[in-house]
Design a protein around this motif. Structure first.
Motif, PDB file in Angstrom:
ATOM      1  N   HIS A   1      -3.143  -7.761  -2.414  1.00 15.34           N
ATOM      2  CA  HIS A   1      -3.069  -6.255  -2.110  1.00 15.34           C
ATOM      3  C   HIS A   1      -3.094  -5.995  -0.737  1.00 15.34           C
ATOM      4  O   HIS A   1      -3.842  -6.590   0.155  1.00 15.34           O
ATOM      5  N   HIS A   2      -1.985  -5.239  -0.417  1.00 15.20           N
ATOM      6  CA  HIS A   2      -1.689  -4.858   1.063  1.00 15.20           C
ATOM      7  C   HIS A   2      -2.614  -3.538   1.282  1.00 15.20           C
ATOM      8  O   HIS A   2      -2.396  -2.732   0.394  1.00 15.20           O
ATOM      9  N   LEU A   3      -3.461  -3.746   2.236  1.00 19.04           N
ATOM     10  CA  LEU A   3      -4.158  -2.458   2.632  1.00 19.04           C
ATOM     11  C   LEU A   3      -3.796  -1.586   3.687  1.00 19.04           C
ATOM     12  O   LEU A   3      -4.531  -0.657   4.032  1.00 19.04           O
TER      13      LEU A   3
ATOM     14  N   LEU B   1     -13.988  -4.475   6.524  1.00 15.78           N
ATOM     15  CA  LEU B   1     -13.398  -4.349   4.915  1.00 15.78           C
ATOM     16  C   LEU B   1     -13.548  -5.490   4.012  1.00 15.78           C
ATOM     17  O   LEU B   1     -13.747  -5.326   2.931  1.00 15.78           O
ATOM     18  N   LEU B   2     -13.209  -6.776   4.830  1.00 12.24           N
ATOM     19  CA  LEU B   2     -13.024  -8.113   3.659  1.00 12.24           C
ATOM     20  C   LEU B   2     -14.476  -8.673   3.754  1.00 12.24           C
ATOM     21  O   LEU B   2     -14.598  -9.648   2.858  1.00 12.24           O
TER      22      LEU B   2
ATOM     23  N   ALA C   1     -10.952  -5.166   9.899  1.00 10.72           N
ATOM     24  CA  ALA C   1     -10.498  -5.872   8.794  1.00 10.72           C
ATOM     25  C   ALA C   1     -11.599  -6.874   8.335  1.00 10.72           C
ATOM     26  O   ALA C   1     -11.932  -7.192   7.092  1.00 10.72           O
TER      27      ALA C   1
ATOM     28  N   ASP D   1      -0.508  -5.519   9.627  1.00 13.11           N
ATOM     29  CA  ASP D   1      -0.790  -5.224   8.381  1.00 13.11           C
ATOM     30  C   ASP D   1      -1.752  -6.155   7.913  1.00 13.11           C
ATOM     31  O   ASP D   1      -1.896  -7.271   8.271  1.00 13.11           O
TER      32      ASP D   1
ATOM     33  N   ALA E   1      -5.125  -8.635   1.755  1.00  7.01           N
ATOM     34  CA  ALA E   1      -6.341  -8.937   0.835  1.00  7.01           C
ATOM     35  C   ALA E   1      -5.935 -10.339   0.386  1.00  7.01           C
ATOM     36  O   ALA E   1      -4.937 -10.883   0.103  1.00  7.01           O
TER      37      ALA E   1
ATOM     38  N   ALA F   1       0.825  -1.288   0.085  1.00  7.29           N
ATOM     39  CA  ALA F   1      -0.027  -0.092   0.019  1.00  7.29           C
ATOM     40  C   ALA F   1       0.729   1.289   0.025  1.00  7.29           C
ATOM     41  O   ALA F   1       0.282   2.334  -0.341  1.00  7.29           O
TER      42      ALA F   1
END
Length: 245
Positions: free
Chosen positions: A136-138, A200-201, A197, A129, A132, A92
């Motif tokens: 992708h590192h969010l 978001l996911l 998390a 950290d 996803a 990110a």
């Protein structure tokens, strides 16, 4: 070919042989103060090997000491750096060099395992950290670890002990209150991150704890998975990719 992996943190030096199949061999944890790092390496490591792969977040002085010790025993040293992309994983940070290489390598390892993940490293700092499932590192967080909180309190108020005590929801003595407050702050931050998390996911990702202080928090985080070799595992992946280039 005889190859070794080295993870130089702010608390200790972890090293392990890189096996021919790409897996990580038996892990050694060595003291790494500048004055004794070289002697500890001399006592624990082979006199000669072919290649060393180093990931370091330690001070430049300590990193130089370790590099000098490695130079005396191997002909090639390859130092891992954070990259904006590694295979199908992307980080990110707009400035990749600002993401610690230990955090980067932990993400590399978790992405290789597949699926989303929340990485939580507990050493001098506490780092979190979110990765996803598509690689992708969010982003993440950085905070003082419980050990650093204790050291900071002791530095300002010497009567507060830097060690000791057990985690209790409401402690009845100072040592337990310190352990409960500092460990509890870490547990609360991790819990908040895990909840966010999941939002978001769409579901909670697996939580992976690693680092020297991680095992202490396992009892308070029953959903967590203990992954102590995560950085070395990621370094092994990075080393194999580097060798293939």
């Amino acid at each position: 070919m005889n190859r070794w992996l080295f993870d130089l943190g702010n608390t200790r030096l972890k090293c392990a042989p890189l096996r021919e199949d790409g897996s990580v061999g038996e892990v050694l944890a060595l003291p790494h103060r500048i004055e004794d790092a070289a002697a500890a390496m001399d006592a624990a490591l082979p006199r000669r090997f072919d290649v060393a792969y180093l990931a370091s977040v330690a001070s430049p002085e300590l990193t130089t000491t370790v590099l000098d010790a490695l130079t005396r025993r191997c002909s090639l040293i390859s130092r891992a750096r954070t990259q904006p992309r590694f295979g199908s994983m992307t980080i990110a940070y707009a400035q990749p060099e600002k993401l610690g290489v230990d955090r980067f390598l932990a993400l590399v390892a978790l992405h290789a395992r597949g699926g989303p993940a929340l990485s939580c490293g507990i050493g001098t700092a506490l780092t979190i950290d979110l990765l996803a499932g598509d690689g992708h590192h969010l982003g993440g967080r950085i905070a003082p670890s419980p050990a650093l909180m204790r050291e900071a309190l002791h530095a300002r108020a010497a009567q507060l002990p830097v060690e000791g005590g057990q985690y209790r929801e409401f402690a009845a003595d100072t040592e337990d209150a310190l352990a409960s407050g500092c460990d509890g702050a870490a547990v609360a931050l991790i819990g908040r991150s895990l909840a966010e998390a999941a939002r978001l996911l769409g579901e909670p990702p697996p939580l992976h704890l690693h680092g020297g202080g991680g095992e202490r928090l396992l009892a308070a985080l029953p959903e967590a998975r203990w992954s102590p070799g995560l950085v070395l595992e990621g370094l092994a992946r990075w080393a194999l990719e580097s060798s293939a280039c």
